[in-house]
Design a protein around this motif. Structure first.
Motif, mmCIF file in Angstrom:
data_model
loop_
_atom_site.group_PDB
_atom_site.id
_atom_site.type_symbol
_atom_site.label_atom_id
_atom_site.label_comp_id
_atom_site.label_asym_id
_atom_site.label_seq_id
_atom_site.Cartn_x
_atom_site.Cartn_y
_atom_site.Cartn_z
ATOM 1 N N PRO B 286 -46.116 -0.781 25.419
ATOM 2 C CA PRO B 286 -47.248 -0.201 24.676
ATOM 3 C C PRO B 286 -47.361 -0.712 23.238
ATOM 4 C CG PRO B 286 -46.196 1.477 25.996
ATOM 5 C CD PRO B 286 -45.363 0.239 26.165
ATOM 6 N N PHE B 287 -46.226 -0.841 22.546
ATOM 7 C CA PHE B 287 -46.321 -1.302 21.146
ATOM 8 C C PHE B 287 -46.874 -2.712 21.067
ATOM 9 C CE2 PHE B 287 -43.192 -4.591 20.542
ATOM 10 C CZ PHE B 287 -42.241 -4.379 21.533
ATOM 11 N N GLN B 288 -46.654 -3.491 22.140
ATOM 12 C CA GLN B 288 -47.124 -4.874 22.167
ATOM 13 C C GLN B 288 -48.662 -4.928 22.119
ATOM 14 O OE1 GLN B 288 -45.198 -8.247 22.832
ATOM 15 N NE2 GLN B 288 -47.101 -8.385 21.667
ATOM 16 N N TYR B 289 -49.289 -4.009 22.869
ATOM 17 C CA TYR B 289 -50.759 -3.979 22.859
ATOM 18 C C TYR B 289 -51.283 -3.705 21.450
ATOM 19 C CZ TYR B 289 -50.600 -3.755 27.996
ATOM 20 O OH TYR B 289 -50.386 -4.034 29.310
ATOM 21 N N LEU B 290 -50.614 -2.732 20.798
ATOM 22 C CA LEU B 290 -51.058 -2.386 19.439
ATOM 23 C C LEU B 290 -50.879 -3.573 18.512
ATOM 24 C CD1 LEU B 290 -49.800 1.292 19.049
ATOM 25 C CD2 LEU B 290 -52.031 0.433 19.769
ATOM 26 N N GLN B 291 -49.778 -4.279 18.676
ATOM 27 C CA GLN B 291 -49.518 -5.443 17.847
ATOM 28 C C GLN B 291 -50.616 -6.488 18.054
ATOM 29 O OE1 GLN B 291 -47.158 -5.878 15.512
ATOM 30 N NE2 GLN B 291 -48.321 -7.758 15.114
ATOM 31 N N TRP B 292 -50.949 -6.745 19.312
ATOM 32 C CA TRP B 292 -51.998 -7.728 19.604
ATOM 33 C C TRP B 292 -53.342 -7.285 19.021
ATOM 34 C CZ3 TRP B 292 -49.943 -8.130 25.259
ATOM 35 C CH2 TRP B 292 -49.075 -9.215 25.370
ATOM 36 N N ALA B 293 -53.613 -5.980 19.148
ATOM 37 C CA ALA B 293 -54.884 -5.470 18.630
ATOM 38 C C ALA B 293 -54.966 -5.701 17.129
ATOM 39 C CB ALA B 293 -55.032 -3.987 18.959
ATOM 40 N N ASN B 295 -53.553 -8.031 15.421
ATOM 41 C CA ASN B 295 -53.687 -9.455 15.077
ATOM 42 C C ASN B 295 -55.127 -9.842 14.769
ATOM 43 O OD1 ASN B 295 -50.999 -9.938 15.335
ATOM 44 N ND2 ASN B 295 -51.133 -10.853 17.382
ATOM 45 N N LYS B 296 -56.057 -9.407 15.633
ATOM 46 C CA LYS B 296 -57.448 -9.793 15.400
ATOM 47 C C LYS B 296 -58.338 -8.578 15.189
ATOM 48 C CE LYS B 296 -57.299 -14.199 17.799
ATOM 49 N NZ LYS B 296 -57.476 -14.852 19.087
ATOM 50 N N GLY B 297 -57.753 -7.411 15.156
ATOM 51 C CA GLY B 297 -58.535 -6.208 14.914
ATOM 52 C C GLY B 297 -59.112 -5.601 16.174
ATOM 53 N N ALA B 298 -58.978 -6.300 17.313
ATOM 54 C CA ALA B 298 -59.528 -5.786 18.568
ATOM 55 C C ALA B 298 -58.855 -6.509 19.731
ATOM 56 C CB ALA B 298 -61.039 -6.022 18.631
ATOM 57 N N LEU B 299 -58.594 -5.774 20.790
ATOM 58 C CA LEU B 299 -57.979 -6.376 21.970
ATOM 59 C C LEU B 299 -58.706 -5.895 23.214
ATOM 60 C CD1 LEU B 299 -55.503 -7.973 23.215
ATOM 61 C CD2 LEU B 299 -54.418 -5.719 23.449
ATOM 62 N N LYS B 300 -59.276 -6.807 23.953
ATOM 63 C CA LYS B 300 -59.953 -6.402 25.188
ATOM 64 C C LYS B 300 -58.899 -6.085 26.245
ATOM 65 C CE LYS B 300 -61.400 -7.838 29.429
ATOM 66 N NZ LYS B 300 -60.529 -8.490 30.425
ATOM 67 N N MET B 301 -59.113 -4.994 26.928
ATOM 68 C CA MET B 301 -58.194 -4.599 28.000
ATOM 69 C C MET B 301 -58.962 -4.481 29.306
ATOM 70 S SD MET B 301 -55.742 -1.909 26.001
ATOM 71 C CE MET B 301 -54.427 -1.834 27.215
ATOM 72 N N PRO B 302 -58.377 -4.841 30.452
ATOM 73 C CA PRO B 302 -57.054 -5.435 30.590
ATOM 74 C C PRO B 302 -56.949 -6.792 29.890
ATOM 75 C CG PRO B 302 -58.288 -5.610 32.646
ATOM 76 C CD PRO B 302 -59.065 -4.722 31.759
ATOM 77 N N THR B 303 -55.744 -7.110 29.462
ATOM 78 C CA THR B 303 -55.506 -8.355 28.736
ATOM 79 C C THR B 303 -55.256 -9.507 29.718
ATOM 80 O OG1 THR B 303 -53.168 -7.828 28.685
ATOM 81 C CG2 THR B 303 -54.470 -7.164 26.766
ATOM 82 N N ASP B 304 -55.085 -10.695 29.178
ATOM 83 C CA ASP B 304 -54.619 -11.854 29.950
ATOM 84 C C ASP B 304 -55.603 -12.351 31.017
ATOM 85 O OD1 ASP B 304 -51.953 -11.926 28.694
ATOM 86 O OD2 ASP B 304 -51.658 -10.025 29.757
ATOM 87 N N THR B 305 -56.885 -12.095 30.801
ATOM 88 C CA THR B 305 -57.876 -12.495 31.794
ATOM 89 C C THR B 305 -58.029 -14.021 31.848
ATOM 90 O OG1 THR B 305 -59.037 -10.438 31.389
ATOM 91 C CG2 THR B 305 -60.281 -12.148 32.516
ATOM 92 N N VAL B 306 -58.256 -14.616 30.671
ATOM 93 C CA VAL B 306 -58.391 -16.077 30.632
ATOM 94 C C VAL B 306 -57.061 -16.729 30.992
ATOM 95 C CG1 VAL B 306 -58.781 -18.047 29.107
ATOM 96 C CG2 VAL B 306 -60.292 -16.066 28.996
ATOM 97 N N PHE B 307 -55.979 -16.101 30.546
ATOM 98 C CA PHE B 307 -54.636 -16.608 30.857
ATOM 99 C C PHE B 307 -54.457 -16.704 32.372
ATOM 100 C CE2 PHE B 307 -49.813 -15.711 30.226
ATOM 101 C CZ PHE B 307 -49.531 -17.060 30.345
ATOM 102 N N TYR B 308 -54.897 -15.657 33.057
ATOM 103 C CA TYR B 308 -54.786 -15.639 34.519
ATOM 104 C C TYR B 308 -55.563 -16.802 35.148
ATOM 105 C CZ TYR B 308 -56.467 -14.359 39.193
ATOM 106 O OH TYR B 308 -56.842 -14.401 40.504
ATOM 107 N N HIS B 309 -56.800 -16.980 34.750
ATOM 108 C CA HIS B 309 -57.616 -18.013 35.387
ATOM 109 C C HIS B 309 -57.110 -19.420 35.055
ATOM 110 C CE1 HIS B 309 -60.630 -15.477 37.316
ATOM 111 N NE2 HIS B 309 -60.577 -14.692 36.249
#
Ligand code: SF4
Ligand code: SF4
Ligand code: FES
Lengths: 140, 379
Positions: B286-293, B295-309
């Motif tokens: 959970p803390f990782q999501y907050l950290q990512w958010a 970084n750029k002020g916003a994090l789309k969830m679920p994450t890793d969508t482009v990474f997956y493709h």
């Protein structure tokens, strides 16, 4: 743009390029701190996924560097790495990543001086490309 | 030895003729079963069915323009170990090519099967098919073939087929042991049967069909169809390239993706037994999501969508056969096939490889040579 400091992730093999980096260090050769080394046992263990992740996290450049052909401690890990880099160089540029952001080199264990030179050159080249799109924009 | 023969068309009915042909195959002593697309008894959907009772072949419908899944993986289930019998499998060209890729990865084998493939006239989307076929799917299949084979420019009128089929330059099942040819043949009178392997020849001899010369018109019709498909394909590549040629555009292309991973389940060549994207590796702290958010002020969830493709592209684009099942499986209408085919075309060309072309060719990421790609090394 002049004060842009790129982040470069370098996957370096334990037996050659990492040893060269170590040599550069003990020889007190300076190289830019933009390069973050990730030590791996062999370039053959760098899954394309690792490179993709680095780019999506905002790395401006990724380097994979290992032993010269014939010197890989696992016989052919560096040849595998070369095919995977080739593959990524076909895929990533289709989505706007400059092909020059992804590099592959062979730097032998005793090439400390060469290591420092290559890092300086790499940082200069990536600096010239400017920040990567993934660093600036939202990546889903 | 005979390598081409004909099936006399019974009562001007291709479908009936094919069913009788499959029955004659099943009657051979060494054939224990046939895996073929069959209209299910409880509903007019066509699914791969493993048939041992010849009666059941009266509902076989290998030409139905309906393609709910790529059966290559089902064939690996039948062949990963000896089954104690020989199965004749009726597959589309893209299913055969996907199966060949899986055989190369030791997930199936060819000893206990005989592959029968017809010229592929393509398919509609699942919903379009069900709507169009209505209550008389047999009549619909006949009408579809009639139309596809006799449209004015000697090739197939495929304006409403799914894009994967419209862009498919492999309508002829080159990897089949036995090919049933329709294009360029007077299908009111006969169908072409061609043995393409030793196993196919052996079966053809036993079937004892009248010999038949392949008419010259066939090559012409095949070439015309392939040309049309390649034209469409290249337009599709250009449009997809235009829609994805920066990270921003590519993320817009995938913006509706919910990481359901249906596309990888539907993909016949996504070969991993366990996909890393459904493991704990992606069950972040959970803390990782907050950290990512932060970084750029916003994090789309679920994450890793482009990474997956992108990862899937790196792992399987050299094996992609363009079957379109990824798009078919997507609940959010993302044109996945278009993206994967565009990239696959490049990656396969880069390694002088074509998925499913030849069972002897090793997958590009499994062979490594000393003297190659030297130009990509160095700063
Ligand atoms: S990526 Fe899509 S088109 Fe390619 S083989 Fe998989 S399901 Fe078929
Ligand atoms: S099927 Fe569609 S929504 Fe699901 S993961 Fe694939 S692209 Fe995303
Ligand atoms: S051990 Fe250095 S590249 Fe393989």
């Amino acid at each position: 743009m002049d004060d842009f400091e790129p982040t470069i992730i370098a996957f370096v093999c334990n037996w050659c390029t990492y040893t060269a980096a170590d040599l550069a260090g003990t020889s007190r050769l300076a190289y830019p701190k933009n390069v973050r080394l990730i030590r791996v046992m062999c370039t053959g263990m760098v899954d394309p996924q690792h490179v993709i992740k680095a780019f999506l996290e905002g790395a401006d450049g990724v380097l994979v560097s290992g032993c010269h052909p014939g010197d890989c401690h696992y016989i052919n890990g560096n040849y595998k790495a070369r095919r995977r880099i080739k593959l990524l160089k076909e895929i990533l540029p289709q989505f706007g990543f400059d092909e020059k952001r992804l590099r592959l080199t062979w730097i032998g264990a005793s090439d400390g001086i060469q290591f420092a030179e290559i890092m300086r050159e790499l940082v200069m080249q990536v600096k010239a490309l400017g920040p990567s799109e993934a660093r600036l924009k939202m990546v889903i | 030895m005979t390598t081409t023969a004909k099936l006399d068309v019974n009562n001007q009915d291709i479908l009936l003729t094919l069913r009788e042909f499959l029955q004659s195959v099943l009657q051979q002593n060494e054939i224990s079963a046939i895996l073929a697309p069959q209209r299910l008894p409880m509903k007019n959907v066509v699914m791969p069915v493993l048939i041992t009772d010849p009666e059941q072949l009266n509902r076989a419908d290998p030409l139905a323009p309906y393609f709910p899944l790529n059966a290559a993986r089902l064939v690996t289930r039948l062949t990963r170990k000896p089954s104690g019998g020989k199965v004749a499998v009726v597959l589309r060209s893209c299913e055969i090519r996907a199966f060949i890729e899986l055989v190369k990865l030791n997930q199936g084998q060819t000893d206990d099967i005989i592959i029968i493939g017809t010229d592929c006239l393509g398919a509609y989307s699942n919903t379009d098919y069900l709507k169009k076929a209505g209550d008389d799917p047999d009549a619909f299949t006949r009408r579809f073939c009639e139309n596809a084979l006799n449209s004015p420019n000697e090739s197939v009128d495929d304006a409403e087929l799914i894009p994967a089929c419209r862009a498919c330059e492999h309508p002829i099942p080159d990897g089949a042991d036995l090919l049933i040819g329709l294009l360029g043949i007077d299908t009111s009178k006969q169908l072409l049967v061609r043995a393409q392997t030793l196993a196919g020849e052996e079966l053809l001899v036993k079937l004892d069909l009248p010999t038949f010369e392949e008419p010259d018109a066939r090559q012409k019709a095949v070439d015309a169809l392939i040309k049309k498909r390649i034209d469409y394909r290249d337009r599709m590549f250009a449009a997809t390239h235009e829609a994805t040629d920066s990270l921003e555009k590519m993320t817009a292309y995938l913006a509706g993706c919910i990481n359901c991973y249906n596309c990888r389940i539907a993909c016949p060549v996504c070969y991993c037994k366990e996909c890393v994207f459904v493991t704990d590796v992606f069950y972040h702290e959970p803390f990782q999501y907050l950290q990512w958010a932060r970084n750029k002020g916003a994090l789309k969830m679920p994450t890793d969508t482009v990474f997956y493709h992108l990862t899937r592209l790196a792992h399987i684009s050299t094996a992609c056969v363009g079957c379109g099942q990824c798009t078919n499986a997507c609940p959010n209408d993302i044109p996945v096939m278009e993206l994967f085919r565009m990239v696959s075309h490049r990656t396969q060309q880069a390694f002088d490889y074509e998925a499913g072309r030849n069972i002897e060719e090793e997958p590009p990421l499994s062979v490594f040579r000393e003297d190659e790609f030297k130009d990509i090394v160095g700063i």
